[in-house]
Design a protein around this motif. Structure first.
Motif, short mmCIF file in Angstrom:
data_model
loop_
_atom_site.label_atom_id
_atom_site.label_comp_id
_atom_site.label_asym_id
_atom_site.label_seq_id
_atom_site.Cartn_x
_atom_site.Cartn_y
_atom_site.Cartn_z
N ALA A 118 10.24 -20.07 26.14
CA ALA A 118 8.64 -20.86 26.13
C ALA A 118 8.22 -19.83 27.08
O ALA A 118 6.63 -20.52 27.55
N ASP B 240 7.76 -26.73 26.16
CA ASP B 240 6.97 -26.84 25.02
C ASP B 240 7.79 -26.39 24.05
O ASP B 240 8.16 -24.81 23.53
N ARG C 282 6.29 -24.20 21.42
CA ARG C 282 5.86 -22.81 21.41
C ARG C 282 7.45 -22.08 21.28
O ARG C 282 7.16 -21.16 20.80
N ASP D 35 7.89 -19.42 17.92
CA ASP D 35 8.07 -18.04 19.08
C ASP D 35 8.92 -16.70 17.63
O ASP D 35 9.50 -17.69 16.93
#
Length: 353
Positions: free
Chosen positions: A90, A139, A142, A146
């Motif tokens: 993250a 997070d 995120r 990713d």
């Protein structure tokens, strides 16, 4: 055969090890996951072990400080190493490191006295519902977005199987997987759950996630280990026997499988360390760990000085390997590496117990 446990050894890894060479090359290129174009798959395997996870957290911080966070194609974590790897993915590598000495050195998290009352020694609710949600928020979204494959190792209790999961459908799914991977038997009674199945610490049947990285097809693996390089015990310790007996009560065969996994890993770790100076034909594994003279952190460590010393030493080991610093300079103190300082605004109001 060289003695990998010799505290006066000249080196513990080859400066031109293929994993280091690939890591440096990718660092220079500045390309992100999927854009390297070198035909290799570089995995990052992150060991945990309760409070011992401060070691792998510090190594991850060093990688980020050196500008290497985007060098990896996949990240594999188990136990507290899964939490560390999640923050790394993250982009918040400072958070997991500071969590160990800011937020976990409290009896709200670790309290051995609770064992006598049949309550969890480790309070996972405090970690996942307070620290990771509001104090130093992870997070999750995120991570889901990713391009790096973030994989969490969990042990499926009834199937007697290690599962390495990366197809998380939501924040709740990812959170449940990481929490299950942190469910340390004995320290947390019974079993957790993941997708409707009983699940516990990912290291129970597969002691280190580097094996999962190889199984997943990685050509190069940077393996972060949290125990110092010292000779393993010749006999199973009383604590391990107790844990195995406890696991057998959860599910027959689970404790036996755990002891067999530990026995395999004792031999595997020696092989891993031999590959550090003589890599062989590949796939390549570089297993970095605290060196033999460095202090060991316990799973339920509450001594701030030990936690801080372990973090500094682990950060220096990673920096020395990447920057080709001689081990002798680590040993005599000529080389030291400290995490960079960042500003973190916290919203907590409670003080440490």
């Amino acid at each position: 055969m060289r003695d990998i446990y010799d505290p006066m050894a000249d080196r513990y890894w080859a400066d031109d090890h293929p994993v280091l060479e690939l890591l440096r090359c990718r660092g220079r290129s500045g390309a992100g996951p999927g854009g390297h174009g070198d035909g290799h798959r570089l995995g990052l395997a992150v060991e945990g072990g309760g409070m011992r996870g401060v070691v792998s957290a510090a190594m991850l911080t060093a990688l980020d400080d050196l500008g290497l966070r985007s060098a990896f194609d996949a990240i594999y974590g188990c136990s507290s190493g899964a939490v560390n790897g999640a923050y790394f993915t993250a982009g918040d590598t400072w958070y997991p490191l500071t969590i160990y000495f800011d937020d976990l050195l409290t009896r709200r998290f670790v309290d051995k006295r609770r064992f006598l009352k049949g309550r969890p020694v480790l309070n996972l609710d405090y970690v996942f519902e307070e620290v990771l949600e509001t104090v130093k928020p992870l997070d999750y979204e995120r991570i889901l977005e990713d391009p790096v494959s973030f994989q969490v190792s969990v042990t499926l209790v009834d199937e007697l199987e290690t599962l390495s999961v990366d197809d998380f459908a939501s924040k709740d799914d990812l959170k449940e997987g990481i929490r299950a991977s942190c469910w340390l038997p004995v320290a947390v009674p019974g079993a957790g759950s993941f997708r409707g199945s009983r699940a516990i610490d990912g290291a129970v049947l597969t002691a280190h996630p580097y094996a999962l990285a190889l199984r997943d097809g990685c050509t190069h693996v940077l393996s972060l280990s949290t125990k110092p390089l010292r000779p393993p015990p010749k006999r199973v310790t009383a604590g391990k026997r107790f844990s195995a007996t406890y696991m057998e009560r959860i599910r027959p065969g689970l404790g036996k499988g755990h002891l067999e996994s530990l026995d395999r890993y004792r031999g595997q770790r020696r092989q891993l360390q031999e590959w550090m100076t003589e890599p062989g034909p590949g796939p390549y594994v570089l297993d970095l760990a605290p060196l033999p003279w460095m202090a060991e952190v316990g799973r339920q460590e509450l001594a701030l000085d030990k936690i801080m010393a372990a973090a500094r030493q682990a950060h220096a080991v990673m920096a020395a390997a990447v920057e080709a610093v001689p081990v002798s300079e680590l040993r005599d103190g000529r080389f030291a590496s400290l995490p960079r300082f960042v500003n973190v605004r916290e919203n907590r109001t409670e003080s440490r117990d």
